[in-house]
Motif scaffolding. Sequence first.
Motif, short mmCIF file in Angstrom:
data_model
loop_
_atom_site.label_atom_id
_atom_site.label_comp_id
_atom_site.label_asym_id
_atom_site.label_seq_id
_atom_site.Cartn_x
_atom_site.Cartn_y
_atom_site.Cartn_z
N ARG A 265 0.84 -1.22 0.00
CA ARG A 265 0.00 0.00 0.00
C ARG A 265 0.87 1.25 0.00
N GLU A 266 1.96 1.21 0.78
CA GLU A 266 2.86 2.38 0.83
C GLU A 266 3.49 2.61 -0.54
N ALA A 268 2.21 1.79 -3.47
CA ALA A 268 1.18 2.28 -4.40
C ALA A 268 0.95 3.78 -4.19
N GLN A 269 1.00 4.21 -2.92
CA GLN A 269 0.87 5.65 -2.60
C GLN A 269 2.02 6.44 -3.21
N VAL A 270 3.25 5.97 -2.91
CA VAL A 270 4.45 6.67 -3.39
C VAL A 270 4.42 6.77 -4.92
N GLY A 272 1.85 6.92 -6.74
CA GLY A 272 0.65 7.63 -7.23
C GLY A 272 -0.34 6.71 -7.92
N ARG A 273 -0.34 5.40 -7.56
CA ARG A 273 -1.29 4.46 -8.16
C ARG A 273 -2.06 3.67 -7.10
N PRO A 274 -2.68 4.36 -6.11
CA PRO A 274 -3.43 3.62 -5.08
C PRO A 274 -4.62 2.88 -5.67
N ASP A 275 -4.98 3.20 -6.93
CA ASP A 275 -6.11 2.53 -7.59
C ASP A 275 -5.76 1.10 -8.01
N HIS A 311 9.36 5.52 4.43
CA HIS A 311 8.67 6.38 3.47
C HIS A 311 9.69 7.07 2.55
N ARG A 315 10.45 6.39 -1.48
CA ARG A 315 10.39 7.53 -2.40
C ARG A 315 11.64 7.54 -3.31
#
Length: 330
Positions: A265-266, A268-270, A272-275, A311, A315
Motif C-alpha cells: 500500500r505504501e 502504491a501511494q508513493v 501515485g497508483r493507489p487505484d 517512506h 520515495r
Amino acid sequence: MADIAGKKILVTGAHGFVAGHLIERLADAGATVVGIDLWVLRQSYLSMSPAMRKTDLIACDIANLQEVQELFEQHRPDVVLHLAAQADVTRALANPLGTFEANVRGTYILLECARRRWEREEGPHAMVVASSDKAYGTHAHLPYREDDELLGLFPYDVSKACADMIARGYHRAFGMPVGVVRCANIYGPGDLNFNRIIPGTFRSLLRGERPVIRSDGKPLRDYMYVGDAVDAYVRVMHALLDGNHAGEAFNFGTGEPVSVLQVFREMAQVAGRPDLEPEVLGEAPKELQDQFISAAKARRLLGWQPLVPRHEGLRRTFRWYNDKLPELEG
Ligand SMILES: NC(=O)c1ccc[n+]([C@@H]2O[C@H](COP(=O)([O-])OP(=O)(O)OC[C@H]3O[C@@H](n4cnc5c(N)ncnc54)[C@H](O)[C@@H]3O)[C@@H](O)[C@H]2O)c1
C-alpha cells in the motif's frame, strides 16, 4: 577507525544490488576496489554508476577453486567483502544445486584461498561474509538475536546458514578476522531482481499493471534501505580492521516489521497508483512466515543505526525505477 584509502578491497558479486552500492561507498573513501562477478559486462546498478570506472572488474566464478586461487595470488586483497550469492529464494527452490554451489562452496573456497594468504601473514586483514536473517529459519519467539540457533529450512535459508557457520568456523579454527552480516530484507535503487516484492511491485505500478503478491500478504518482514545495509558492511569491516569482533555475527534491520500488504500500500501511494489493487496469490508455503531481527547488538557495539525511514527510502527507490526503467527495458 582504520583508513581504507589505498587499501585493496575485493568485493564479490560486484554486479549485485547491494555490492554496487557498497562499491560506490568504498570508491568514494579512496579504496582500490577489485570487483568480481560471473560476467564483466552486465546490466546492474554498478554498471550505471560512475563508480564502475573506478572498479577493476573481473569475471570469476567463486565456486571455481582455480579461478579464485589465481585471483587471490594476482590481486592480494587487504580486505574481502563477500556478497556474491544466488540470492533469489524462488530460484533456490527451482535450482538448489546451483544455489548450494554458489552460496556454500563459493564461500568456503573464498575462505580457503584467504586462509592460505592469512597463514603466510599476507592478509586479508578483514573478511566480511553476507549471511541473512533467513539463516535463522523459524523460531517460536521474535525478534531473532545473534545467539539464536540457525535453523534455515528451505534451500536458500540453509545455504546462508551453512555459509554463516563456515565463515565463523574459519575464525574459530584459524584465528582469521572474519565477520558475518545478517541483514533483513534490503531495498533501494538498482535492485534488478524483479522477483522481489519491492522491485517487482514498482515495475508493475510503473507499467500500469496489477502487482502480484505471491504470499497471502500477511507475513511480517523488516525492510531496510540499502544505504543502511552498506553502512552495516562498512562498520563490520572497520571493526575487524581495528582488531574487534572477529568471529562474530551481527544482525541489521530497522526493528519495524510490516506486512507485505502494508508495504504494498505504501508503494502504491508513493507511485501515485493507489487505484491498482494487488493480485494476492496466497501461494508461498515454502517461504518463512513472520520474520524480523533485533539489531540491538550492532547498535550497542558498532554504533550502527538505520538512518532512512521507509517512506523516504521508498520515495528514493521509486524515483530511481521511474528514471531508469525505460533505459533498462529499452
Ligand atoms: N537483498 C536482500 O534483501 C538481502 C538480505 C539479506 C542478505 N542478503 C545477502 O546479501 C548479498 C547480496 O545480495 P543482493 O541482493 O545484492 O544479491 P544480488 O542477487 O543482487 O547479487 C548477487 C551477485 O552475485 C553474483 N554471483 C552469483 N553467483 C556467483 C558466483 N558463483 N561467482 C561470482 N559471482 C556470483 C551474481 O551474478 C550477482 O551479481 C547476498 O549474499 C544475499 O544473500 C541480501
